[in-house]
Design a protein around this motif. Structure first.
Motif, PDB file in Angstrom:
ATOM      1  N   LEU A  14       0.844  -1.192   0.000  1.00 21.12           N
ATOM      2  CA  LEU A  14       0.000   0.000   0.000  1.00 21.12           C
ATOM      3  C   LEU A  14       0.883   1.246   0.000  1.00 21.12           C
ATOM      4  N   ARG A  15       0.441   2.273  -0.749  1.00 18.54           N
ATOM      5  CA  ARG A  15       1.221   3.508  -0.836  1.00 18.54           C
ATOM      6  C   ARG A  15       0.514   4.703  -0.199  1.00 18.54           C
ATOM      7  N   THR A  32      -8.263 -12.940   8.549  1.00 16.77           N
ATOM      8  CA  THR A  32      -7.213 -13.895   8.926  1.00 16.77           C
ATOM      9  C   THR A  32      -6.744 -13.728  10.362  1.00 16.77           C
ATOM     10  N   GLY A  33      -6.935 -12.527  10.935  1.00 20.26           N
ATOM     11  CA  GLY A  33      -6.467 -12.291  12.288  1.00 20.26           C
ATOM     12  C   GLY A  33      -4.975 -12.106  12.400  1.00 20.26           C
ATOM     13  N   VAL A  34      -4.271 -11.991  11.272  1.00 20.52           N
ATOM     14  CA  VAL A  34      -2.830 -11.806  11.320  1.00 20.52           C
ATOM     15  C   VAL A  34      -2.507 -10.416  11.872  1.00 20.52           C
ATOM     16  N   THR A  35      -1.407 -10.322  12.592  1.00 21.43           N
ATOM     17  CA  THR A  35      -0.998  -9.027  13.139  1.00 21.43           C
ATOM     18  C   THR A  35      -0.603  -8.095  11.995  1.00 21.43           C
ATOM     19  N   PRO A  36      -1.234  -6.929  11.898  1.00 15.72           N
ATOM     20  CA  PRO A  36      -0.908  -6.025  10.793  1.00 15.72           C
ATOM     21  C   PRO A  36       0.552  -5.615  10.847  1.00 15.72           C
ATOM     22  N   PRO A  37       1.220  -5.557   9.706  1.00 12.03           N
ATOM     23  CA  PRO A  37       2.626  -5.137   9.706  1.00 12.03           C
ATOM     24  C   PRO A  37       2.755  -3.653  10.033  1.00 12.03           C
ATOM     25  N   GLU A  38       3.966  -3.276  10.468  1.00 14.66           N
ATOM     26  CA  GLU A  38       4.236  -1.863  10.767  1.00 14.66           C
ATOM     27  C   GLU A  38       4.398  -1.122   9.443  1.00 14.66           C
ATOM     28  N   HIS A  39       3.361  -0.417   9.034  1.00 10.15           N
ATOM     29  CA  HIS A  39       3.378   0.245   7.727  1.00 10.15           C
ATOM     30  C   HIS A  39       2.411   1.423   7.786  1.00 10.15           C
ATOM     31  N   ASP A  40       2.941   2.655   7.711  1.00 10.12           N
ATOM     32  CA  ASP A  40       2.098   3.843   7.879  1.00 10.12           C
ATOM     33  C   ASP A  40       0.935   3.911   6.892  1.00 10.12           C
ATOM     34  N   PRO A  41       1.132   3.655   5.582  1.00  9.57           N
ATOM     35  CA  PRO A  41      -0.016   3.734   4.664  1.00  9.57           C
ATOM     36  C   PRO A  41      -1.160   2.800   5.030  1.00  9.57           C
ATOM     37  N   ILE A  69      -2.308   5.210  15.193  1.00  5.95           N
ATOM     38  CA  ILE A  69      -2.770   6.426  14.524  1.00  5.95           C
ATOM     39  C   ILE A  69      -2.029   7.653  15.031  1.00  5.95           C
ATOM     40  N   PHE A  70      -1.437   7.540  16.244  1.00  4.38           N
ATOM     41  CA  PHE A  70      -0.703   8.673  16.807  1.00  4.38           C
ATOM     42  C   PHE A  70       0.749   8.710  16.326  1.00  4.38           C
ATOM     43  N   GLU A  71       1.156   7.679  15.561  1.00  7.41           N
ATOM     44  CA  GLU A  71       2.541   7.582  15.119  1.00  7.41           C
ATOM     45  C   GLU A  71       2.663   7.637  13.595  1.00  7.41           C
ATOM     46  N   ALA A  72       1.671   7.120  12.891  1.00 10.77           N
ATOM     47  CA  ALA A  72       1.782   6.989  11.433  1.00 10.77           C
ATOM     48  C   ALA A  72       1.672   8.343  10.750  1.00 10.77           C
ATOM     49  N   GLN A  73       2.582   8.587   9.810  1.00  8.41           N
ATOM     50  CA  GLN A  73       2.534   9.816   9.037  1.00  8.41           C
ATOM     51  C   GLN A  73       1.338   9.777   8.070  1.00  8.41           C
ATOM     52  N   GLY A  74       0.621  10.887   7.991  1.00  7.78           N
ATOM     53  CA  GLY A  74      -0.502  10.986   7.062  1.00  7.78           C
ATOM     54  C   GLY A  74      -1.854  10.834   7.705  1.00  7.78           C
ATOM     55  N   VAL A  75      -1.896  10.345   8.955  1.00  3.91           N
ATOM     56  CA  VAL A  75      -3.198  10.166   9.609  1.00  3.91           C
ATOM     57  C   VAL A  75      -3.875  11.510   9.851  1.00  3.91           C
ATOM     58  N   GLY A  76      -3.101  12.478  10.318  1.00  5.82           N
ATOM     59  CA  GLY A  76      -3.683  13.798  10.595  1.00  5.82           C
ATOM     60  C   GLY A  76      -4.315  14.412   9.370  1.00  5.82           C
ATOM     61  N   ARG A  77      -3.642  14.309   8.216  1.00  6.31           N
ATOM     62  CA  ARG A  77      -4.200  14.870   6.978  1.00  6.31           C
ATOM     63  C   ARG A  77      -5.431  14.095   6.540  1.00  6.31           C
ATOM     64  N   ARG A 124      -3.809   6.253   1.092  1.00  9.26           N
ATOM     65  CA  ARG A 124      -5.178   5.844   1.424  1.00  9.26           C
ATOM     66  C   ARG A 124      -6.023   5.573   0.197  1.00  9.26           C
ATOM     67  N   ARG A 125      -5.572   6.022  -0.989  1.00  4.86           N
ATOM     68  CA  ARG A 125      -6.330   5.770  -2.207  1.00  4.86           C
ATOM     69  C   ARG A 125      -5.842   4.526  -2.947  1.00  4.86           C
ATOM     70  N   SER A 126      -4.915   3.774  -2.372  1.00  2.18           N
ATOM     71  CA  SER A 126      -4.436   2.560  -3.026  1.00  2.18           C
ATOM     72  C   SER A 126      -5.617   1.637  -3.306  1.00  2.18           C
ATOM     73  N   PRO A 127      -5.763   1.142  -4.532  1.00  2.00           N
ATOM     74  CA  PRO A 127      -6.947   0.355  -4.888  1.00  2.00           C
ATOM     75  C   PRO A 127      -7.078  -0.945  -4.102  1.00  2.00           C
ATOM     76  N   GLU A 128      -5.953  -1.470  -3.558  1.00  2.27           N
ATOM     77  CA  GLU A 128      -6.026  -2.728  -2.834  1.00  2.27           C
ATOM     78  C   GLU A 128      -6.377  -2.547  -1.359  1.00  2.27           C
ATOM     79  N   ALA A 129      -6.562  -1.281  -0.902  1.00  8.42           N
ATOM     80  CA  ALA A 129      -6.795  -1.056   0.525  1.00  8.42           C
ATOM     81  C   ALA A 129      -8.016  -1.813   1.051  1.00  8.42           C
ATOM     82  N   PRO A 130      -9.184  -1.767   0.382  1.00  7.67           N
ATOM     83  CA  PRO A 130     -10.335  -2.528   0.916  1.00  7.67           C
ATOM     84  C   PRO A 130     -10.052  -4.019   1.030  1.00  7.67           C
ATOM     85  N   LEU A 131      -9.361  -4.593   0.036  1.00  9.31           N
ATOM     86  CA  LEU A 131      -9.044  -6.019   0.083  1.00  9.31           C
ATOM     87  C   LEU A 131      -8.086  -6.324   1.230  1.00  9.31           C
ATOM     88  N   VAL A 132      -7.060  -5.501   1.409  1.00 10.54           N
ATOM     89  CA  VAL A 132      -6.081  -5.731   2.470  1.00 10.54           C
ATOM     90  C   VAL A 132      -6.747  -5.693   3.835  1.00 10.54           C
TER      91      VAL A 132
END
Length: 990
Positions: free
Chosen positions: A122-123, A140-149, A177-185, A125-133
Motif C-alpha cells: 500500500l502507498r 485472517t487475524g494476522v498481526t498487521p505489519p508496521e506500515h504507515d499507509p 494512529i498517533f505515530e503513522a505519518q498521514g493520519v492527521g491529513r 489511502r487511495r491505493s486500490p487494494e486497501a479494501p481487500l487488504v
C-alpha cells in the motif's frame, strides 16, 4: 467447451461474481490450466488496444481470474499490482467481495501471507487494494505489519461506533494512529461532535465512555503526537480528540511537564489547549513554569502572548517573590511586534514594579528602546531609564507635477498614390484613418493609378467573399480595393453555414467532469447538478434566449443552412442524409451530448433547451446584404467603425464616393480641428452633395468641446442640412451622456445589486456600466453615447486601442465601453494601461467609469502604470478624486483586487507631487472601508489610514471625517485605532 473457454466467456461478459464462483470451484489442475493461459490472453488483449486505452471492463475479471488461479503468494501480489490492471483515475475497483471469495478457498497460512504482503505494498489511502487488504487482515487475524499507509487506509473510512466496536483491527491499529505519518491529513475534516456519525471522533467518544477504548491510550497518544511535532493541519484531528476527551484535573497534572514543553514550540492550537489546561493547576513547579513562560512570551502570535501575560500576572500575584525570575519572560513580551501586546506588558510591568529588585528592573530597562515612544515613557517613569524619543515628523516637500505635453498633430496625408501605396494600412488606428481618407481622395483624383497600386490587395478578395459577415477592418479595406480594381466583383453574401457541433461536444464533455481531487468545482466553475459542473466559457455564451450569437458555438446547426427539423426541441435532426461523413459524425456526437444535457439546469434553464434555442437562432439567420455584423454581435464602437467602412464601400459601388471624408482626425487624440472640418464641409457643399451619414456623425464626435466665436460664425454660413446641423453642434457644444457604475454580485447562483440587498454570504462582485443620453436624432451618436454592450463573448472587444479616438471629447463614455473588458480571461481582449492613457490625454468629464479604470490599474500587484495615469490626470486637473476614492474602495472590497497594492501606488503618486489629489482620494475612500462597531478592519485598511495621516499632514488638510472620528473614539489600543486617532487629531487641529 474447455475450462479456459468458459473462463474467457465469463471475463468478456464482465460477470465478476459468476467468475468468482467458478474459480473457487477449481481444483489444482484447473487453476494451473487458467494460470497457464492467462498471461498470453492479457498480451493479446493489449495488442488489440490503442496505446492510450486501458482494459476498462476486463480489468476486474482478469484480477479475479489471476488471484483464483496463480499458485504462489508472490505471483498473486505481482498480478494485482500490474500497471496494466490498475484502476484508472476515474474508476475504482469494486471486486473486493469476488476476490475474497476466491481467496477463501486457499489455506489459512497462504491467506495470512497474502494479507501481510499486500499490506506492505500500500502507498496511500487511495491505493486500490486497501479494501481487500483490510478485509483480509480482519478475516485472517494476522498481526498487521508496521506500515504507515496501512494505518492511513484504515482511518480513511469513518466508522460508526457499532462498526468500530466489532473491528478486529481496533486493538492493533488504534495506538498507531498517533505515530503513522498521514493520519492527521486523512482526518483533517473530522468534526468534534460525537453526534456526527459515521466519524472517528464520534465513534471514539462512544467507545471511550463505554470503557471499550482506554482514555489513557488516547490522551497519551495525543500528547505524544503533539510532542512529535507537525503543523497545525497535521495536528487538527488530535487537538479535537484531546478536547473531546475533556481531561480531568488529575489527567492534566500527570502530563503537566509535557504540556509545559509544548508552550514555546507547538503550533498555535496545541499551545492554546496546553495553556488552557495548565492554568487550571495550582501545584506546578515555578521553575518549570518560568522557563515555559519565557518561551511562550517570545512567540509571534499576539493572542497566545496576551494569554501568557495573563498567566504571568496570576503567578506574580500568588508568588510576588518570583517576579525577578519572570522578568526575562516579561521582557520578551515588551519586544513583541504587536502594539497591543507591548501595551499589555507595560501595564503589567508598571503594576508589579514594586516587586522587582534592581537586577529585575535592569532586565526590563534593556528593552526600553524597542518600545514605541508613548509606551517607553510610561515604563521609564516606573523603572527609570530613557525611552526612545518621539519620531520627528517627516519633512517632505513634494515636487511640482509635470504637465504633459499637449497632443500633437497627425502626420500629413500621403501626397501621391506612390506614397500612399507604401504605407501600412492597419499598423495603427492613425494609419487606418489615413488609408481611408487617402483612398477616397485618390479614387476621385487618380483612379487608374490607385487601381494599379491596390491590385495586389484585390487578389485576396475571392476568399473574403465566402464569408457572410466581415469583422475585420482589413477585410473591408480589401473589399474596397477589389471593388475599385474590378467593379462588381462581389457576388454578394451567401447563406450562412451552420456547423460547429464538435466544439460544443468537446466543451460539454469537459463541462460534466467532476474534479477528482475533492469533488468540488473550482472557484471559477458554476455548479449545475449533483456531480456535473459547466465550464465558464460555456456559460459566458448563454444569452437571454439561448446561445449568444457570435459565441464560439455561433455556428451550431445543420449543414444545409438550418433546414433540418429540431429533435426534441434540442438540436438538429435528419442530418445523416447530408452526405458529409464528418458532419454526420459531429451530429451524432452533438445528440449524444444533448442526451446528457437534458434536464441539467444552467442559470435556471434546461441546458438542452438553451442549446436548441441557440441552434434555432442560428438556423433562422439571414445574411445581411452589406455584410455588417448584426447588432449585439460586436461591441458598439467596433460596429460603428465597421459601419463607416461599409458606408465607404457602398458609396464606391454606387458611384457617389466623395473626394474628401469629414471624420479624418487631425490630432493624435482623435480630435478634429474645427477649421479643417469646416473647410471639408464647405468643399462638400460646393459639389451640391450631402456627406456620408456615418462619416459626418463621427466627425461631429471628434470636434473639441468648445469652438472659437469665429468658427461658430463661419459654421453659421453653411446652407445644407448637414451644415446647419454642424453649426448647431459647434454653437451648443456636444451633449454629455449620463455615465455611472452599478455594482452587482452573484450569491448562491443568483444575481443581486448591492444598492438593493447586501450580501449574506460568499459572493463574487462585478460592475455594470451605465451610459445614457437623450436621443439626438443622430444614429451613430446615440449608439456610441447611449448604450454599452456588456457582452464579452465572440468578437466583442475588437479594436480596443481605437475606441478613444472615436470619442476624444467624451472620455467617460469610452471608459464605460471599456468596463466589460476590464477584468477578463486570458483568451479575450482586455483593457491595457495604454488604452487608458489615451483617455487621460482626452477631453470631457471624468466620472465613475474613468475612476474605476484608474482604480483597477492602481490595485494591481505592480501599480506603476496606474500611478503614471493618476499623475497625468492630476497634472491636467482632470482627476476625478471623489469618484476614484469611492470606486477604489468598492473595487477592493467587492472583487479580488488588493487594497495594499493601491495604497503603495497612492504613496508613490503622493511622493511625486500629487499629495493633494491622493489625500482627496483617501478621504473619499475611507468612509467605504472603515469597519463598523464590533468588526475588524479588512487587510490593508490600517496602512491606508496611516498613509492618509501622512499625506494629510503634507497637504495641510483640515475638516473632520465623521467615520474616522467614530472609530477613533472606540476603546481600542490596536494600531488601526491609534492611526485613526492620529488622523482625526490632524484634521481637527486649529
Amino acid at each position: 467447451m474447455t475450462l479456459w473457454d468458459e473462463v474467457c466467456d465469463l471475463m468478456e461478459d464482465g460477470d465478476v461474481a459468476g467468475l468468482a464462483v467458478r474459480m473457487a470451484e477449481l481444483d489444482d489442475a484447473g487453476r494451473r490450466e487458467v494460470a497457464t493461459e492467462l498471461p498470453g490472453y492479457l498480451k493479446r488483449v493489449r495488442r488489440e488496444l490503442e496505446p492510450w486505452e486501458g482494459l476498462d471492463d476486463l480489468a476486474e475479471p482478469m484480477r479475479v481470474a489471476g488471484v483464483g488461479s496463480l499458485g504462489g503468494v508472490t505471483a498473486v501480489v505481482s498480478w494485482l499490482n500490474r500497471r496494466d490492471l490498475a484502476a484508472s483515475r476515474w474508476n475504482t475497483f469494486t471486486d473486493t467481495e469476488a476476490l475474497l471469495e476466491v481467496i477463501s478457498v486457499r489455506p489459512g497460512e497462504w491467506q495470512a501471507d497474502l494479507a501481510a504482503r499486500l499490506a506492505l505494498r500500500l502507498r496511500n489511502r487511495r491505493s486500490p487494494e486497501a479494501p481487500l487488504v483490510l478485509a483480509l487482515l480482519r478475516r485472517t487475524g494476522v498481526t498487521p505489519p508496521e506500515h504507515d499507509p496501512l494505518v492511513v487506509a484504515w482511518v480513511a473510512v469513518p466508522p460508526t461506533a457499532a462498526q468500530l466496536r466489532k473491528d478486529p483491527l481496533l486493538g492493533a491499529l488504534l495506538p498507531r494512529i498517533f505515530e503513522a505519518q498521514g493520519v492527521g491529513r486523512a482526518l483533517l475534516d473530522e468534526r468534534g461532535s460525537p453526534l456526527i456519525s459515521p466519524s472517528w471522533l464520534g465513534a471514539l467518544a462512544v467507545l471511550t465512555s463505554e470503557g471499550r477504548v482506554s482514555r489513557k491510550i488516547l490522551l497519551d497518544g495525543c500528547v505524544n503526537r503533539f510532542l512529535r511535532g507537525g503543523d497545525a493541519l497535521d495536528l487538527r484531528f488530535f487537538v479535537r480528540l484531546h478536547e473531546l476527551l475533556e481531561p480531568t484535573y488529575a489527567e492534566v497534572e500527570a502530563r503537566s511537564r509535557d504540556y509545559l514543553r509544548l508552550l514555546p514550540v507547538a503550533p498555535g492550537p496545541v499551545a492554546e489547549l496546553s495553556l488552557k489546561h495548565l492554568r487550571r493547576l495550582d501545584r506546578l513547579d515555578l521553575a518549570d513554569v518560568t522557563e515555559a513562560l519565557e518561551g511562550l512570551l517570545f512567540r509571534a502570535e499576539g493572542g497566545l502572548v496576551r494569554a501568557g501575560l495573563t498567566w504571568l500576572d496570576q503567578i506574580v500575584r500568588q508568588a510576588p517573590e518570583r517576579t525577578d525570575e519572570l522578568a526575562p519572560a516579561l521582557a520578551s513580551a515588551l519586544g513583541h511586534e504587536a502594539y497591543a501586546v507591548q501595551e499589555r506588558a507595560v501595564r503589567l510591568a508598571v503594576k508589579h514594579v514594586r516587586h522587582l529588585t534592581p537586577l529585575g528592573a535592569e532586565t526590563l530597562r534593556a528593552v526600553l528602546t524597542t518600545l514605541p515612544p508613548d509606551l517607553g515613557r510610561q515604563l521609564a517613569e516606573a523603572i527609570g531609564g530613557e525611552a526612545e524619543p518621539e519620531e520627528e515628523p517627516e519633512v517632505f516637500t513634494p515636487p511640482e507635477l509635470t504637465v504633459p505635453e499637449p497632443p500633437g498633430p497627425l502626420p500629413a496625408l500621403p501626397a501621391s498614390v506612390a506614397e500612399f501605396e507604401n504605407t501600412a494600412w492597419l499598423s495603427t488606428w492613425q494609419a487606418a484613418e489615413s488609408w481611408l481618407a487617402s483612398f477616397a481622395r485618390f479614387a476621385a483624383e487618380d483612379r487608374e493609378a490607385l487601381r494599379t497600386a491596390l491590385a495586389r490587395h484585390a487578389r485576396h478578395a475571392p476568399g473574403l467573399y465566402k464569408h457572410h459577415e466581415w469583422y475585420s477592418v482589413s477585410d473591408w479595406f480589401t473589399a474596397m480595393a477589389a471593388e475599385l480594381v474590378t467593379p462588381g466583383a462581389d457576388p454578394g453574401p451567401s447563406a450562412p453555414e451552420v456547423s460547429g457541433w464538435w466544439t460544443l461536444a468537446q466543451d460539454l464533455s469537459v463541462a460534466f467532469q467532476t474534479r477528482e481531487e475533492d469533488g468540488r468545482p473550482s472557484p471559477d466553475d458554476l455548479p449545475v447538478g449533483t456531480r456535473g459542473y459547466v465550464n465558464p466559457s460555456f456559460t459566458d455564451s448563454i444569452g437571454p434566449d439561448g446561445l449568444n450569437p457570435g459565441s464560439r458555438y455561433d455556428d451550431i446547426g445543420s449543414d444545409d443552412g438550418g433546414s433540418g427539423p429540431v429533435v426534441d426541441g434540442a438540436g438538429p435532426g435528419g442530418v445523416e442524409s447530408g452526405g458529409d461523413g464528418s458532419v454526420v459524425e459531429e451530429a451524432r456526437e452533438f445528440r449524444n451530448v444533448l442526451s446528457v444535457a437534458r434536464g441539467v439546469p444552467v442559470m435556471g434553464r434546461s441546458l438542452s433547451s438553451i442549446i436548441g434555442n441557440g441552434w434555432r437562432q442560428q438556423a433562422s439567420r439571414k445574411p445581411r446584404p452589406d455584410r455588417l455584423p448584426d447588432v449585439g454581435r460586436v461591441s458598439v464602437p467596433h460596429r460603428v467603425l465597421l459601419r463607416r467602412c461599409a458606408e465607404v464601400l457602398a458609396a464606391l459601388k454606387a458611384g457617389r464616393l466623395p473626394p474628401v471624408l469629414l471624420a479624418t482626425p487631425t490630432h493624435d487624440t482623435g480630435h478634429l480641428d474645427p477649421a479643417e472640418f469646416l473647410t471639408r464641409m464647405e468643399a462638400v457643399e460646393a459639389t451640391g452633395a450631402e456627406p456620408l451619414l456615418a462619416d459626418f456623425q463621427q466627425a461631429l464626435l471628434r470636434l473639441p468641446r468648445t469652438a472659437a466665436p469665429e468658427i461658430v460664425a463661419r459654421a453659421a454660413r453653411l446652407t445644407s442640412k448637414a451644415g446647419r446641423r454642424a453649426a448647431r453642434w459647434l454653437a451648443d457644444g456636444p451633449a454629455d451622456p449620463e455615465t455611472g457604475v452599478r455594482w452587482k454580485y452573484t450569491e448562491d447562483m443568483r444575481e443581486h445589486y448591492f444598492d438593493e440587498r447586501e450580501p449574506r454570504g460568499a459572493f463574487r462582485g462585478s460592475m455594470i456600466e451605465q451610459l445614457r443620453i437623450a436621443p439626438t436624432g443622430l444614429t451613430l451618436v446615440d449608439e456610441l453615447l447611449g448604450e454599452v454592450s456588456g457582452a464579452r463573448w465572440g468578437n466583442h472587444g475588437g479594436y480596443l486601442e481605437w475606441w478613444p479616438s472615436f470619442l476624444p471629447s467624451h472620455r467617460d463614455a469610452v471608459a464605460a465601453h471599456y468596463l466589460p473588458h476590464l477584468t477578463h480571461s486570458w483568451e479575450r481582449p482586455m483593457v491595457q494601461p495604454a488604452h487608458v492613457e489615451m483617455l487621460a490625454a482626452a477631453d470631457g468629464p471624468a466620472g465613475d467609469a474613468t475612476a474605476l479604470l484608474l482604480a483597477f490599474f492602481l490595485a494591481r500587484p505592480h501599480p506603476d502604470e496606474g500611478v503614471r495615469l493618476l499623475l497625468r490626470m492630476a497634472a491636467r486637473g482632470d482627476l476625478p478624486v471623489v469618484a476614484l476614492g469611492r470606486q477604489l474602495a468598492l473595487l477592493t472590497t467587492r472583487t479580488e483586487a488588493k487594497l495594499p497594492h493601491a495604497t503603495a501606488g497612492l504613496e508613490q503618486a503622493a511622493r511625486q507631487g500629487a499629495h493633494w489629489e491622493v489625500w482627496a482620494v483617501i478621504r473619499a475612500a475611507l468612509p467605504h472601508l472603515l469597519p463598523k462597531a464590533g468588526e475588524r478592519p479588512a487587510p490593508g485598511v490600517t496602512d491606508l489610514v496611516t498613509l492618509g495621516a501622512t499625506v494629510a499632514q503634507w497637504a495641510g488638510a483640515r475638516g473632520e471625517i465623521p467615520e474616522v472620528t467614530a472609530v477613533a473614539g472606540r476603546k481600542s489600543s490596536s494600531r488601526f485605532a491609534r492611526e485613526c486617532r492620529r488622523l482625526r487629531d490632524l484634521l481637527v487641529r486649529p
